[in-house]
Scaffold this motif. Structure first.
Motif, PDB file in Angstrom:
ATOM      1  N   PRO A  13       0.807  -1.220   0.000  1.00  0.00           N
ATOM      2  CA  PRO A  13       0.000   0.000   0.000  1.00  0.00           C
ATOM      3  C   PRO A  13       0.844   1.275   0.000  1.00  0.00           C
ATOM      4  N   SER A  14       2.056   1.207   0.542  1.00  0.00           N
ATOM      5  CA  SER A  14       2.948   2.374   0.510  1.00  0.00           C
ATOM      6  C   SER A  14       3.385   2.664  -0.920  1.00  0.00           C
ATOM      7  N   ILE A  15       3.735   1.625  -1.648  1.00  0.00           N
ATOM      8  CA  ILE A  15       4.121   1.781  -3.049  1.00  0.00           C
ATOM      9  C   ILE A  15       2.928   2.272  -3.864  1.00  0.00           C
ATOM     10  N   ALA A  16       1.748   1.756  -3.546  1.00  0.00           N
ATOM     11  CA  ALA A  16       0.540   2.195  -4.249  1.00  0.00           C
ATOM     12  C   ALA A  16       0.300   3.686  -4.033  1.00  0.00           C
ATOM     13  N   PHE A  17       0.562   4.167  -2.829  1.00  0.00           N
ATOM     14  CA  PHE A  17       0.402   5.598  -2.572  1.00  0.00           C
ATOM     15  C   PHE A  17       1.364   6.413  -3.427  1.00  0.00           C
ATOM     16  N   LYS A  18       2.596   5.944  -3.566  1.00  0.00           N
ATOM     17  CA  LYS A  18       3.556   6.661  -4.418  1.00  0.00           C
ATOM     18  C   LYS A  18       3.087   6.651  -5.867  1.00  0.00           C
ATOM     19  N   ALA A  19       2.467   5.559  -6.305  1.00  0.00           N
ATOM     20  CA  ALA A  19       1.915   5.511  -7.662  1.00  0.00           C
ATOM     21  C   ALA A  19       0.797   6.536  -7.819  1.00  0.00           C
ATOM     22  N   ALA A  20      -0.029   6.679  -6.782  1.00  0.00           N
ATOM     23  CA  ALA A  20      -1.094   7.683  -6.824  1.00  0.00           C
ATOM     24  C   ALA A  20      -0.514   9.086  -6.866  1.00  0.00           C
ATOM     25  N   GLN A  21       0.547   9.327  -6.108  1.00  0.00           N
ATOM     26  CA  GLN A  21       1.205  10.645  -6.110  1.00  0.00           C
ATOM     27  C   GLN A  21       1.735  11.005  -7.482  1.00  0.00           C
ATOM     28  N   MET A  22       2.153  10.013  -8.234  1.00  0.00           N
ATOM     29  CA  MET A  22       2.682  10.274  -9.574  1.00  0.00           C
ATOM     30  C   MET A  22       1.626  10.863 -10.495  1.00  0.00           C
ATOM     31  N   GLN A  23       0.362  10.594 -10.196  1.00  0.00           N
ATOM     32  CA  GLN A  23      -0.724  11.142 -11.005  1.00  0.00           C
ATOM     33  C   GLN A  23      -1.203  12.498 -10.509  1.00  0.00           C
ATOM     34  N   ASN A  24      -1.514  12.549  -9.208  1.00  0.00           N
ATOM     35  CA  ASN A  24      -2.134  13.762  -8.677  1.00  0.00           C
ATOM     36  C   ASN A  24      -2.009  13.770  -7.152  1.00  0.00           C
TER      37      ASN A  24
END
Length: 335
Positions: A158-169
């Motif tokens: 889930p931490s990596i997923a949050f970074k993926a979300a940050q890459m978008q917006n």
């Protein structure tokens, strides 16, 4: 300005961090020998330590640029229960000082895996009962049965997923963090599983295809950079929040603290910061934050805790709100 500093008796949390001696820290955390088990807490300080940390001034310089007078760098983890415990304070801070501060979320990596056993803490079921205790302490709904029914192997996915979300917006990423926290703390969802991360991403409006691609590729590198920087900055537990001004002056608040501590850190760096007035009626609060616990609604509305829950229940009965009830509290959302 006189700010009342309430005294808190902090529980020792297995998956969270509480305050160290109840003080603002104006210097880096020292490099004393740390525990190797991140789920064990020091009885004296109430800190759940993750490993050795160093302090690197060159790394600190990376945090100083800000578009607003004060920048907050918030080291957290999706399954950090003390981080869930300070949601009421942070939500109020955004309403009152959002014009003066910007908040940057960084991931700390609380639970790499279960490849250790220390003092009898070596498997997920060892944590279940303690999460229930933490829920009562913070007055925020948390259901420890997750660790009995569908436990996480690690908080890294889930931490990596949050970074993926940050890459978008950035804004959608923060909504994503809230969504997966509601999943893990209230709905007993194993947010290390892709199926739940994907649902959360879609709900907050992220591009699902890009989210998956970034999750499997570049987001891992960004997460590793967060871990590296956190170690260099001396982060050894969560929540840890660095407050910095444009000149590089810094305050640190770590552990779960009353609202006054976060406000004091801002005002020390920027004495001219003024509170923004905001509407405290229930319609306006739910328009800003579509989901609220009773503790959050009380903090934001200024109503006593008992009065807040009574009003929320009345709004549920009149079908204006929908109530999600867990064994340790409830959350309300707009219907």
């Amino acid at each position: 300005m006189n700010l009342k500093q309430n005294t808190i008796v902090l529980l020792i949390s297995l998956l969270s961090v509480t305050a160290s001696r109840g003080q603002l820290k104006t210097k880096n955390m020292n490099n004393e020998t740390l525990k190797t088990n991140p789920l064990l807490c020091d009885i004296e300080t109430g800190m759940c330590e993750t490993g050795e940390a160093t302090s690197d001034k060159a790394s600190q310089n990376n945090l100083q640029s800000t578009k607003k007078a004060v920048k907050l760098v918030y080291y957290t983890d999706p399954i950090c229960s003390s981080c869930w415990g300070i949601e009421p304070q942070l939500r109020k801070l955004k309403l009152e000082y959002g014009n003066a501060v910007e908040i940057e979320y960084r991931m700390g990596g609380l639970l790499p895996d279960w490849s250790y056993n220390s003092d009898g803490i070596g498997k997920p079921s060892d944590v279940a009962g303690h999460w229930d205790e933490v829920s009562v302490h913070y007055d925020m709904p948390i259901d420890g049965d997750l660790w009995l029914e569908d436990p996480l192997d690690s908080s890294y996915p889930p931490s990596i997923a949050f970074k993926a979300a940050q890459m978008q917006n950035e804004e959608k990423a923060n909504l994503f963090m809230r969504e997966i926290r509601e999943m893990v703390f209230l709905k007993k969802k194993n947010i290390a599983k892709w199926e739940h991360l994907e649902v959360a991403a879609k709900k907050v409006g992220l591009d699902s295809e890009k989210f998956k691609t970034d999750y499997e590729n570049n987001a891992k590198t960004l997460f590793e950079e967060d871990l590296k920087l956190g170690k260099e900055l001396g982060v050894r537990g969560f929540p840890t929040i660095f407050f910095m001004d444009e000149s590089g002056n810094k305050e640190i608040v770590y552990g779960a603290r009353p609202y006054a501590f976060y406000e004091m850190a801002i005002l020390k760096l920027n004495p001219n910061a003024t509170k923004s007035e905001y509407s405290k009626n229930w319609e306006s609060l739910f328009e800003k934050y579509p989901s609220l616990t009773a503790k959050e609604f009380s903090e934001l509305s200024g109503n006593p805790r008992i009065v807040s829950e009574k009003l929320l229940n009345e709004l549920t009965e009149s079908r204006k709100l929908e109530k999600l009830t867990t064994k340790n509290g409830s959350m309300w959302t707009l219907k």
